[in-house]
Design an enzyme around this catalytic site. Sequence first.
Site, PDB file in Angstrom:
ATOM      1  N   ASP A 103       1.897  33.316  79.522  1.00 23.44           N
ATOM      2  CA  ASP A 103       2.684  33.158  78.292  1.00 23.44           C
ATOM      3  C   ASP A 103       1.792  32.639  77.167  1.00 23.44           C
ATOM      4  O   ASP A 103       0.854  31.884  77.415  1.00 23.44           O
ATOM      5  CB  ASP A 103       3.846  32.166  78.523  1.00 23.44           C
ATOM      6  CG  ASP A 103       5.038  32.449  77.639  1.00 23.44           C
ATOM      7  OD1 ASP A 103       6.086  32.840  78.172  1.00 23.44           O
ATOM      8  OD2 ASP A 103       4.924  32.308  76.396  1.00 23.44           O
ATOM      9  N   ASN A 104       2.096  33.048  75.931  1.00 26.54           N
ATOM     10  CA  ASN A 104       1.351  32.480  74.791  1.00 26.54           C
ATOM     11  C   ASN A 104       2.168  31.400  74.082  1.00 26.54           C
ATOM     12  O   ASN A 104       1.765  30.909  73.034  1.00 26.54           O
ATOM     13  CB  ASN A 104       0.940  33.578  73.803  1.00 26.54           C
ATOM     14  CG  ASN A 104       2.115  34.145  73.021  1.00 26.54           C
ATOM     15  OD1 ASN A 104       3.268  33.891  73.368  1.00 26.54           O
ATOM     16  ND2 ASN A 104       1.838  34.901  71.987  1.00 26.54           N
ATOM     17  N   THR A 149       7.651  31.835  71.772  1.00 28.48           N
ATOM     18  CA  THR A 149       9.053  31.378  71.797  1.00 28.48           C
ATOM     19  C   THR A 149       9.388  30.640  73.093  1.00 28.48           C
ATOM     20  O   THR A 149      10.440  30.029  73.198  1.00 28.48           O
ATOM     21  CB  THR A 149      10.034  32.562  71.637  1.00 28.48           C
ATOM     22  OG1 THR A 149       9.670  33.585  72.577  1.00 28.48           O
ATOM     23  CG2 THR A 149       9.991  33.128  70.244  1.00 28.48           C
ATOM     24  N   THR A 155       2.918  43.211  70.421  1.00 28.19           N
ATOM     25  CA  THR A 155       3.245  42.633  71.730  1.00 28.19           C
ATOM     26  C   THR A 155       3.905  43.670  72.624  1.00 28.19           C
ATOM     27  O   THR A 155       3.540  43.825  73.790  1.00 28.19           O
ATOM     28  CB  THR A 155       4.157  41.401  71.554  1.00 28.19           C
ATOM     29  OG1 THR A 155       3.412  40.388  70.882  1.00 28.19           O
ATOM     30  CG2 THR A 155       4.649  40.858  72.881  1.00 28.19           C
ATOM     31  N   GLY A 161      -2.177  49.374  82.240  1.00 28.47           N
ATOM     32  CA  GLY A 161      -3.570  49.608  82.657  1.00 28.47           C
ATOM     33  C   GLY A 161      -3.900  48.777  83.887  1.00 28.47           C
ATOM     34  O   GLY A 161      -4.544  49.252  84.840  1.00 28.47           O
ATOM     35  N   TYR A 209      11.308  45.458  66.749  1.00 24.35           N
ATOM     36  CA  TYR A 209      11.717  45.181  68.129  1.00 24.35           C
ATOM     37  C   TYR A 209      12.211  46.454  68.809  1.00 24.35           C
ATOM     38  O   TYR A 209      11.716  46.830  69.876  1.00 24.35           O
ATOM     39  CB  TYR A 209      12.823  44.125  68.102  1.00 24.35           C
ATOM     40  CG  TYR A 209      13.315  43.660  69.455  1.00 24.35           C
ATOM     41  CD1 TYR A 209      12.527  42.835  70.263  1.00 24.35           C
ATOM     42  CD2 TYR A 209      14.581  44.023  69.915  1.00 24.35           C
ATOM     43  CE1 TYR A 209      12.998  42.390  71.500  1.00 24.35           C
ATOM     44  CE2 TYR A 209      15.052  43.575  71.137  1.00 24.35           C
ATOM     45  CZ  TYR A 209      14.257  42.760  71.928  1.00 24.35           C
ATOM     46  OH  TYR A 209      14.726  42.318  73.151  1.00 24.35           O
ATOM     47  N   TYR A 241       2.662  56.779  81.678  1.00 25.96           N
ATOM     48  CA  TYR A 241       1.723  56.263  82.702  1.00 25.96           C
ATOM     49  C   TYR A 241       2.194  56.680  84.091  1.00 25.96           C
ATOM     50  O   TYR A 241       1.392  56.931  84.985  1.00 25.96           O
ATOM     51  CB  TYR A 241       1.601  54.734  82.620  1.00 25.96           C
ATOM     52  CG  TYR A 241       0.486  54.260  81.719  1.00 25.96           C
ATOM     53  CD1 TYR A 241       0.617  54.266  80.336  1.00 25.96           C
ATOM     54  CD2 TYR A 241      -0.726  53.803  82.253  1.00 25.96           C
ATOM     55  CE1 TYR A 241      -0.407  53.834  79.512  1.00 25.96           C
ATOM     56  CE2 TYR A 241      -1.762  53.366  81.435  1.00 25.96           C
ATOM     57  CZ  TYR A 241      -1.592  53.386  80.072  1.00 25.96           C
ATOM     58  OH  TYR A 241      -2.615  52.959  79.260  1.00 25.96           O
ATOM     59  N   ARG A 261      20.123  32.999  68.587  1.00 28.02           N
ATOM     60  CA  ARG A 261      21.056  33.965  69.171  1.00 28.02           C
ATOM     61  C   ARG A 261      22.458  33.373  69.209  1.00 28.02           C
ATOM     62  O   ARG A 261      22.644  32.157  69.148  1.00 28.02           O
ATOM     63  CB  ARG A 261      20.576  34.399  70.559  1.00 28.02           C
ATOM     64  CG  ARG A 261      19.482  35.440  70.429  1.00 28.02           C
ATOM     65  CD  ARG A 261      18.970  35.926  71.750  1.00 28.02           C
ATOM     66  NE  ARG A 261      17.960  35.049  72.307  1.00 28.02           N
ATOM     67  CZ  ARG A 261      17.234  35.361  73.373  1.00 28.02           C
ATOM     68  NH1 ARG A 261      17.415  36.505  73.981  1.00 28.02           N
ATOM     69  NH2 ARG A 261      16.308  34.530  73.822  1.00 28.02           N
TER      70      ARG A 261
END
Length: 312
Positions: free
Chosen positions: A34-35, A38, A93, A103, A146, A160, A187
């Site tokens: 995770d970065n 959020t 993202t 990949g 989105y 793929y 939300r």
Amino acid sequence: MIKKKILVTGGAGFLGSHLCERLLSDGNEVVCLDNYFTGQKQNVVHLLDNPFFELIRHDVTMPFFIEVDEIYNLACPASPIHYQYNAIKTVKTSVMGAINMLGLAKRIKARILQASTSEVYGDPTIHPQPESYWGNVNPIGLRACYDEGKRAAETLFVNYHLQNKVRIKIVRIFNTYGPRMHPNDGRVVSNFIVQALKDEDITIYGDGSQTRSFQYVDDLVEGMIRMMASREEFTGPVNLGNPNEFTIMQLAEMVIRLTNSRSKIVRFPLPPDDPAQRQPNIGLAKKELDWVPAIPLEKGLVKTIEYFASVI
Ligand code: NAD
Ligand code: UDP
């Protein structure tokens, strides 16, 4: 005996944290990536003592290398205010994240599941929405970063699979709620519960006649796990949602009643491209996954209200 090694991208988010928890309790080893855009460490802090859980800060727009058996690709902001905050990053993202994870899946021959969304149906003209419906999305609207990002990700997954035989699974998730939604996430369920618990005004956008079908998080996690374990040829997309459809006004009234709140309902303008109605057709999930949601809205709201009461 560890069953599988599983990578969950976006694992420190609302849904990802529940998925990590469930996969661990099923006896798997979980790597959570995770970065923290959020999501937050707090969502998985209770898992950090588990020797079979690993938390890694990483942005899925950059390549990542690991050996795992399965990948759940959830990394992407999901709430309109957050995905619109940096629209270009949201597209990156979804699209670059999908390319990097596909990949990886190709190289290590892992099964990979994409967390797609009911937003691929846009403002739907067919009701309820079956997977065969192509959708009604404005490609240049506020939600496009989105919606189109998720649609492009589905295209990448399918190609793929067709070109490179990657073992894909696509789930289209309808509005899901539960504990660990971020209180400021924007939300509707989290907004209304937080407002009601603080006796603040309940903010209805538009006249409140727009509908959504709300699914409790545990039902979704069960569906995702069943989809990952489904027969190889079944790639989806498959809808995962609770067909119980409510107007936003009904939701507001239910939240006020369940919280015994003194909040008043106030109206704000409806955001552009806000879908008027949404309800999943879950016939395919029933047939292929033997899955139906078990938790009715009122019961799920009670659990979610308990959670928010403990954190705000
Ligand atoms: P969330 O915002 O709580 O979780 C998303 C997670 O992804 C966060 O932890 C965030 O930090 C992380 N993330 C975002 N960009 C990233 C990046 N570039 N690299 C690494 N991590 C990144 O939202 P959620 O509700 O848990 O949604 C999870 C997934 O499910 C999303 O892909 C979302 O589109 C999908 N989904 C959710 C719903 C819903 O109702 N909750 C509905 C449809 C689809
Ligand atoms: N909504 C609302 N008040 C709020 C937040 C949202 O009336 O405080 C409405 C919003 O306009 C939409 C619905 O609730 O019609 C669901 O919004 P959310 O952002 O939860 O999800 P999405 O629109 O992506 O389904």
